[in-house]
Design an enzyme around this catalytic site. Structure first.
Site, PDB file in Angstrom:
ATOM      1  CE  LYS A  50      -3.878   1.794   2.811  1.00  0.00           C
ATOM      2  NZ  LYS A  50      -4.670   1.519   4.028  1.00  0.00           N
TER       3      LYS A  50
ATOM      4  CB  SER B  98      -7.835   3.439   3.439  1.00  0.00           C
ATOM      5  OG  SER B  98      -7.146   2.623   4.350  1.00  0.00           O
TER       6      SER B  98
ATOM      7  CB  SER C  84      -8.321   0.324   6.052  1.00  0.00           C
ATOM      8  OG  SER C  84      -9.067   1.512   6.096  1.00  0.00           O
TER       9      SER C  84
END
Length: 572
Positions: A107, A189, A213
């Protein structure tokens, strides 16, 4: 939250003719669609495939799919060279382990000290230099993984804005879309991480979670997500959302692949004091053998699971659209020998959890809202992160907010036709706290943490009518939603700092996957992996994304589950 118009699919997708626009091509003659790590290691060992060839195949697929789905923010330009070197090392010394030569996305809030900027999706940080690899990235390199690049995300992990944002959108990467149906939610997210895995743009990915998330994007991608206990995995080098709640975990196609990753990234790190909690609790010895916990359905015989009905199952997540699928899973579990205990409810849950998605209970006093302490955590976490960057003109939270104020007055996102810039209203609220940890901060933080922790622990102890106590192996929770609502099944383990897993069990009429979650107590990852993999072996549901509506480009994308207008059931 402000809801804006988007292109909606107003009727279910039922039997319409459709050809997959992005079929997975063989890689050097071998099938890599939904392939797992053990199979790939077999290909490597037999000489059917090399890490460099596999990496090139994923790069080719990213270049094909990503312009439409925006799940990857940038490819590592050195990925092929890294893979080649790992191939040579394999020839000379053998593999380092199960991750050797495996392409993994991280990420974009996980620092990598390479040619891929770590920006948390923000144009403000795109040219800033991180001091070193995040601890997670360093451990992945040590394990022999190929860091393929950074996955897209909701900018600053969903914490830049509450009122003016689009779920899964970043100014740098554009709008992440769901590979099953581009008009539907990605939720949470770590959207790019989860969608890259199910879309076959990588072998596995790393996400982060403050509240939901890791779990929620995995739910909407139909894959495995593991949210570890806070402190199981170091957060050093991760752009913070809340250092009190943040954790890092894997997205993968199988529990074994996810466990391999957790084996590699777990452990003590002197840069993150929370990682010493495992040592204090006596669970540090379990930090690197999670793959040994993976099992089959036979482990379900005699397993004991609680079903916390109040709020969690009685809300939109247990709506009629999904209910029959969940009941069928329960029937299969009991047929496999598991024992289910209904109404193992969490004390005071109605004071803690909004029934229809992320957020505080409706009647929670403002001074006890989660954002009361999360805003302070956000200010201090990002302020500290910025001060450690090299060659940066933005060295404080205040300076970052000033940059956002200046640049959010115009448009120009890098979204391939998706022109929109997110707001920064949450940053404004966080900046107003000046990071002061006062009595109000500690009251809200400790109140939510203690009630969530003791609530889950209490629910894990079933008390029969005759007073008999039964310690349960986990709590089963729905990972689904309905209408404009989303699953409420992430807030309590987040506040408790406890682990949770999710696994896919089905797909709704709009092609969106949903799943089953399992909650446990602190540092119970091995148990959750054991029973999660056993249930996964029993259900064996996997959906193949068809990339419906892949040409849509409209944003913002605020409404949750657009096109799915289900009325939430009464709380009575």
């Amino acid at each position: 939250m402000r809801y804006l118009a988007v292109a909606l699919l107003l009727v279910p997708l039922t039997g319409a003719a459709w050809t997959d626009p992005f079929p997975v091509k063989p890689c050097n003659g071998v099938d890599i669609q939904d392939v797992d790590m053990d199979t790939v290691q077999g290909y490597f060992e037999k000489g059917l495939l090399t890490a460099k060839q596999l990496t090139q195949c994923y790069i080719d697929r990213i270049n094909l799919v990503n312009p439409h789905f925006r799940t990857v923010i940038q490819i590592n330009p050195d990925a092929l060279e890294i893979a080649h070197d790992l191939d040579q090392e394999r020839i000379q010394n053998g593999p380092r382990g199960p991750l050797h030569g495996i392409p993994i996305l991280t990420k974009d809030n996980i620092a990598t000290a390479d040619k891929v900027p770590t920006s948390a999706g923000s144009l403000a940080l795109i040219n800033k230099t991180v001091p070193r690899d995040a601890h997670v990235a360093a451990l992945l390199r040590l394990s022999g993984a190929v860091l393929l690049g950074h996955a897209n995300l909701a900018e600053f992990a969903d914490y830049i804005a509450y009122d003016d944002y689009s779920e899964g959108y970043s100014d740098r990467g554009g709008q992440t879309r769901n590979c099953f149906n581009a008009t539907q939610q990605t939720s949470g997210s770590s959207s790019g991480s989860a969608q890259s895995v199910v879309g076959n743009l990588c072998m596995a990915a790393i996400g982060t979670e403050t509240d939901g998330s890791i779990l929620l994007p995995a739910m909407h991608a139909g894959i495995i997500g593991i949210k570890p206990t806070v402190g199981r995995v170091s957060r050093a080098g991760v752009v913070p959302g809340s250092l009190s709640q943040d954790t890092v975990g894997p997205h993968a196609r199988t529990f074994r692949d996810a466990a391999y990753i957790l084996d590699a990234i777990s452990g003590v790190d002197w840069r993150d004091n929370a990682t010493f909690n495992a040592v204090v609790s006596g669970t540090a010895v379990r930090a690197r053998n999670f793959s040994e916990a993976v099992t089959d359905r036979s482990a379900l015989k005699g397993a004991k699971f609680g079903i916390p009905w109040d709020v969690l199952w009685s809300s939109s997540a247990g709506s009629v659209t999904h209910r029959e699928a969940f009941l069928e899973v329960f029937r299969q579990l009991e047929d496999a020998g598991a024992i289910l205990y209904n109404n193992t409810n969490i004390p005071r849950i109605r004071e803690l959890q909004y029934p229809y998605g992320w957020g505080d209970a409706i009647d929670t006093p403002e001074e006890l809202w989660a954002r009361t302490y999360l805003h302070v955590d956000l200010y201090n976490g990002i302020d500290g992160y910025l001060r450690n960057l090299k060659e940066s003109q933005i060295r404080s939270f205040q300076e970052l907010l000033e940059w956002e104020d200046e640049h959010n007055s115009s448009t120009g996102a890098l979204g391939g036709g998706e022109i929109w810039v997110s707001g920064a209203d949450n940053f404004v609220r966080a900046n107003a706290t000046h990071g002061i940890m006062n009595e109000t901060y500690y009251l809200a933080k400790l109140w939510r943490h203690e009630l969530s922790r003791t609530g889950i622990d209490t629910a894990l102890t079933h008390i029969a009518a005759d007073g008999t106590l039964t310690l349960l192996d986990g709590l089963l929770v729905p990972m689904a939603g309905g209408g404009i609502f989303d699953s409420p099944s992430s807030g309590l383990p987040a506040a408790a700092h406890y682990p949770a897993v999710t696994l896919p069990i089905g797909q709704d009429p709009w092609q969106l996957p949903f799943g089953l979650g399992i909650w446990g107590t602190a540092f119970d990852e091995d148990k959750l992996i054991r029973y999660g993999s056993a249930i996964d072996d029993l259900i064996r549901w996997r959906g193949k994304p068809q990339f419906y509506n892949y040409e849509t480009t409209e944003i913002p994308f605020d409404p949750r589950w657009p096109g799915f207008f289900d009325i939430p059931p009464s709380d009575a």
